[in-house]
Design a protein around this motif. Sequence first.
Motif, PDB file in Angstrom:
ATOM      1  N   GLU A 185       0.821  -1.210   0.000  1.00 28.40           N
ATOM      2  CA  GLU A 185       0.000   0.000   0.000  1.00 28.40           C
ATOM      3  C   GLU A 185       0.853   1.258   0.000  1.00 28.40           C
ATOM      4  O   GLU A 185       0.463   2.288  -0.568  1.00 28.40           O
ATOM      5  N   ALA A 186       2.030   1.192   0.589  1.00 27.33           N
ATOM      6  CA  ALA A 186       2.892   2.372   0.677  1.00 27.33           C
ATOM      7  C   ALA A 186       3.439   2.796  -0.686  1.00 27.33           C
ATOM      8  O   ALA A 186       3.821   3.961  -0.864  1.00 27.33           O
ATOM      9  N   ILE A 187       3.448   1.885  -1.663  1.00 24.54           N
ATOM     10  CA  ILE A 187       4.012   2.202  -2.976  1.00 24.54           C
ATOM     11  C   ILE A 187       3.248   3.351  -3.637  1.00 24.54           C
ATOM     12  O   ILE A 187       3.848   4.247  -4.237  1.00 24.54           O
ATOM     13  N   SER A 188       1.931   3.320  -3.555  1.00 28.47           N
ATOM     14  CA  SER A 188       1.105   4.385  -4.149  1.00 28.47           C
ATOM     15  C   SER A 188       0.341   5.152  -3.081  1.00 28.47           C
ATOM     16  O   SER A 188      -0.732   5.702  -3.346  1.00 28.47           O
ATOM     17  N   LYS A 189       0.881   5.196  -1.886  1.00 30.97           N
ATOM     18  CA  LYS A 189       0.218   5.911  -0.797  1.00 30.97           C
ATOM     19  C   LYS A 189       0.001   7.376  -1.171  1.00 30.97           C
ATOM     20  O   LYS A 189       0.874   8.033  -1.698  1.00 30.97           O
ATOM     21  N   ARG A 206       0.078   7.422 -14.678  1.00 32.56           N
ATOM     22  CA  ARG A 206       1.131   8.281 -14.117  1.00 32.56           C
ATOM     23  C   ARG A 206       1.414   7.947 -12.656  1.00 32.56           C
ATOM     24  O   ARG A 206       2.555   8.040 -12.197  1.00 32.56           O
ATOM     25  N   ASN A 207       0.367   7.553 -11.944  1.00 26.91           N
ATOM     26  CA  ASN A 207       0.512   7.281 -10.513  1.00 26.91           C
ATOM     27  C   ASN A 207       0.851   5.829 -10.197  1.00 26.91           C
ATOM     28  O   ASN A 207       0.900   5.436  -9.034  1.00 26.91           O
ATOM     29  N   GLY A 208       1.050   5.026 -11.267  1.00 27.05           N
ATOM     30  CA  GLY A 208       1.497   3.659 -11.050  1.00 27.05           C
ATOM     31  C   GLY A 208       0.408   2.619 -10.956  1.00 27.05           C
ATOM     32  O   GLY A 208       0.614   1.564 -10.331  1.00 27.05           O
ATOM     33  N   PHE A 209      -0.759   2.877 -11.571  1.00 26.47           N
ATOM     34  CA  PHE A 209      -1.875   1.931 -11.538  1.00 26.47           C
ATOM     35  C   PHE A 209      -2.115   1.352 -12.932  1.00 26.47           C
ATOM     36  O   PHE A 209      -2.077   2.084 -13.928  1.00 26.47           O
ATOM     37  N   VAL A 210      -2.449   0.059 -12.999  1.00 28.37           N
ATOM     38  CA  VAL A 210      -2.704  -0.560 -14.298  1.00 28.37           C
ATOM     39  C   VAL A 210      -4.050  -0.145 -14.874  1.00 28.37           C
ATOM     40  O   VAL A 210      -4.253  -0.167 -16.095  1.00 28.37           O
ATOM     41  N   THR A 211      -4.999   0.224 -14.012  1.00 25.16           N
ATOM     42  CA  THR A 211      -6.309   0.694 -14.445  1.00 25.16           C
ATOM     43  C   THR A 211      -6.808   1.754 -13.475  1.00 25.16           C
ATOM     44  O   THR A 211      -6.298   1.877 -12.350  1.00 25.16           O
ATOM     45  N   SER A 212      -7.814   2.494 -13.897  1.00 25.51           N
ATOM     46  CA  SER A 212      -8.441   3.454 -12.985  1.00 25.51           C
ATOM     47  C   SER A 212      -9.061   2.731 -11.794  1.00 25.51           C
ATOM     48  O   SER A 212      -9.023   3.232 -10.665  1.00 25.51           O
ATOM     49  N   ILE A 217      -8.489   1.686  -4.266  1.00 33.78           N
ATOM     50  CA  ILE A 217      -8.118   1.147  -2.954  1.00 33.78           C
ATOM     51  C   ILE A 217      -7.024   0.103  -3.160  1.00 33.78           C
ATOM     52  O   ILE A 217      -6.962  -0.554  -4.213  1.00 33.78           O
ATOM     53  N   SER A 218      -6.169  -0.082  -2.167  1.00 31.88           N
ATOM     54  CA  SER A 218      -4.990  -0.937  -2.337  1.00 31.88           C
ATOM     55  C   SER A 218      -5.347  -2.394  -2.607  1.00 31.88           C
ATOM     56  O   SER A 218      -4.631  -3.089  -3.339  1.00 31.88           O
ATOM     57  N   THR A 219      -6.440  -2.895  -2.028  1.00 32.36           N
ATOM     58  CA  THR A 219      -6.818  -4.289  -2.250  1.00 32.36           C
ATOM     59  C   THR A 219      -7.184  -4.556  -3.713  1.00 32.36           C
ATOM     60  O   THR A 219      -6.834  -5.598  -4.276  1.00 32.36           O
ATOM     61  N   GLU A 220      -7.885  -3.592  -4.318  1.00 31.34           N
ATOM     62  CA  GLU A 220      -8.213  -3.726  -5.742  1.00 31.34           C
ATOM     63  C   GLU A 220      -6.968  -3.520  -6.598  1.00 31.34           C
ATOM     64  O   GLU A 220      -6.805  -4.141  -7.652  1.00 31.34           O
ATOM     65  N   ASP A 221      -6.082  -2.657  -6.163  1.00 31.12           N
ATOM     66  CA  ASP A 221      -4.823  -2.432  -6.866  1.00 31.12           C
ATOM     67  C   ASP A 221      -4.023  -3.726  -6.945  1.00 31.12           C
ATOM     68  O   ASP A 221      -3.471  -4.068  -8.001  1.00 31.12           O
TER      69      ASP A 221
END
Length: 476
Positions: A185-189, A206-212, A217-221
Motif C-alpha cells: 500500500e505504501a508504494i502508491s500511498k 502516471r501514478n502507477g496503476f494498471v487501471t483506474s 483502494i490498495s486491495t483492488e490495486d
Amino acid sequence: MKNILKVTSFLLLVALQFACRKTETLNVDYSSFNPDDPRTNTSTDQWLKSTFLDEYNIDVIYRYNRYYHGNTANVVPSKLENIRPTMQIVLDGFISPYRKIAGETFTKTYMPKEWVLFGSYSYANTADPGVAGTAAAGRRITLYGVNEYQPLPAGQFFAWDRHRIMHHEFGHILNQIIPIPTDFEAISKGFYKQPYTDTPTDTARRNGFVTSYASGISTEDYAETISWLLINGQVWYDDWANFANTAGKARFVQKENNVINYFNNLGISFKALQKEVQQYMIGIGRNETKFAYWLNKARTPLVTPAPNPAPAAVPTFKSLTINPSADYYVKYGGSTAFKQIYDAAVANVLAIAPGGRKINFVRFDFPSTSTITMNVNYTNSAGTVFDAKYAFNMAITVSTGQVKFTTGTAGGTDAPWVANAATLATAVKPLTDYLTGNTFVADWLPVNVTADDYMKLGGFTVLNTPGNYFYGPLAY
C-alpha cells in the motif's frame, strides 16, 4: 369431574388406536414434478461433475438461485448452452495453468470450491455499469455476463474478459488466505482515491496503476496488478510502465516485484504462471500476446508536466540485437540456416582490405512501426569501432504475424549511413538479401525459452521454414 375424565380417557384411547395403525408405503418419484430439478442428470451436469466436482471438489451452480446474488442485485439466468463452453474457458486458461505450475495439491486445496454463473451482469439500478464478478469467503467466485459467450474467433474478448475477472477475483481469494504484504500500500500511498471513476486512465498510469479501478483502494490495486500481468503479459505491463513518467514507472516495478515475491512465498513461480496464461491467450488469438502486435504498436509518452506540443508517439521496442557468441545463443542455441548466412557476412567483412574488419554484432533498430535499421557494429584493424547502417521498410500483418522487409531510404548523411555503409555493403549482402528475399513471421523466440526470458527475446522465422530464424534480446 369423573365423567369428564372418563370421556377424556376414551378419546385418548381412540386416538392411540388410530395412531398405531400401519402406514401405507407411497412410492412416488418427486423429481417428475419439477423438470428443472437440480438432481437432473443432464449431459452438462455429467460433464461438470466429472470435470470439476470429482476432480477438484468444485460445485458449479448455474441454475438460477437468488441466494447467490443477494436482494439488491438484478440479474438474469444463464443460457444453458453457454454453461459448458464458459466452464471450459475456466478450465483451460485458469485452472490448468495453476495446476501445471502451482501443482495438483495447491490447486485442489485453494481453487474456489463454488463457481456461480449468471447470464447478465449484476445491476443495482439502471445507472449501475454492472458487476462482472465477485469473490466471497475465500471459496466462491461468481461470474456474471455468461449470456455474452460466443465461440472463437468472435468470442475472443469474452474469453479474455472472463480471465481478467477470474484472475482478479482469485487474487482476492489468495489475499483472504495470505494477507497482502504490508509494504504494498505504501508504494502508491496518497494516490488512492474514491470514486475511482473520477481518475482518468492516463492519470492512473502516471501514478502507477494498471487501471483506474486499481486506483480506488490498495486491495483492488493488488488484484488488478496480478490480473493484468497474467492476462496481457509482461510486454504489455512493461510498455504501460515505460510510457508512464519516471515516478509512475518506479511504482510499477515495485508492484511487480511485490507480486512475484508474494507468489514465491506461496511456492509458485509467477513468471512460469504468466507464461502459461500467455500461451493460452496466444491460442485464442489475443493480439496483446503477439510480438507482431508490439512491433506495430506506438505510444505517446506521458511526460510530466505535459509539453506543448505533445511528444510524438514512439514504438514499443527500440532494438533487437543479434550476437551468436552471446550468452543467450549459448543457452538456447540458434538456427543453422541463419548462422550460415551470418557467418558468410562475417567472413566477407573480415576479408575487406586493407587489414580486414570484424563484425561485433548486428542490431536492428526500430525508428518507427514501418521502418527498421540494420546497424552492423564492427572493428577495423586498428581497433576502432564503427557502425554501418542500412534502412528497410517493414510491413506487418498483425493477425498472421507476417513481416516483409524491403529496401528503405537512408536515415542520414553521416558516416554510418554513407561511408561506413558503402565500405561494408558488398560484404553484408548475404544479410540484406536474406531480409529482402523472404517473408518472415515475428514471434517470441526461441521456442524453448524459459519463463524468466519469455517475452524478453524476440525474432523472425522464415515463413513455412521453422528451422530458419534469428532472434535476440529486445530493448525498450
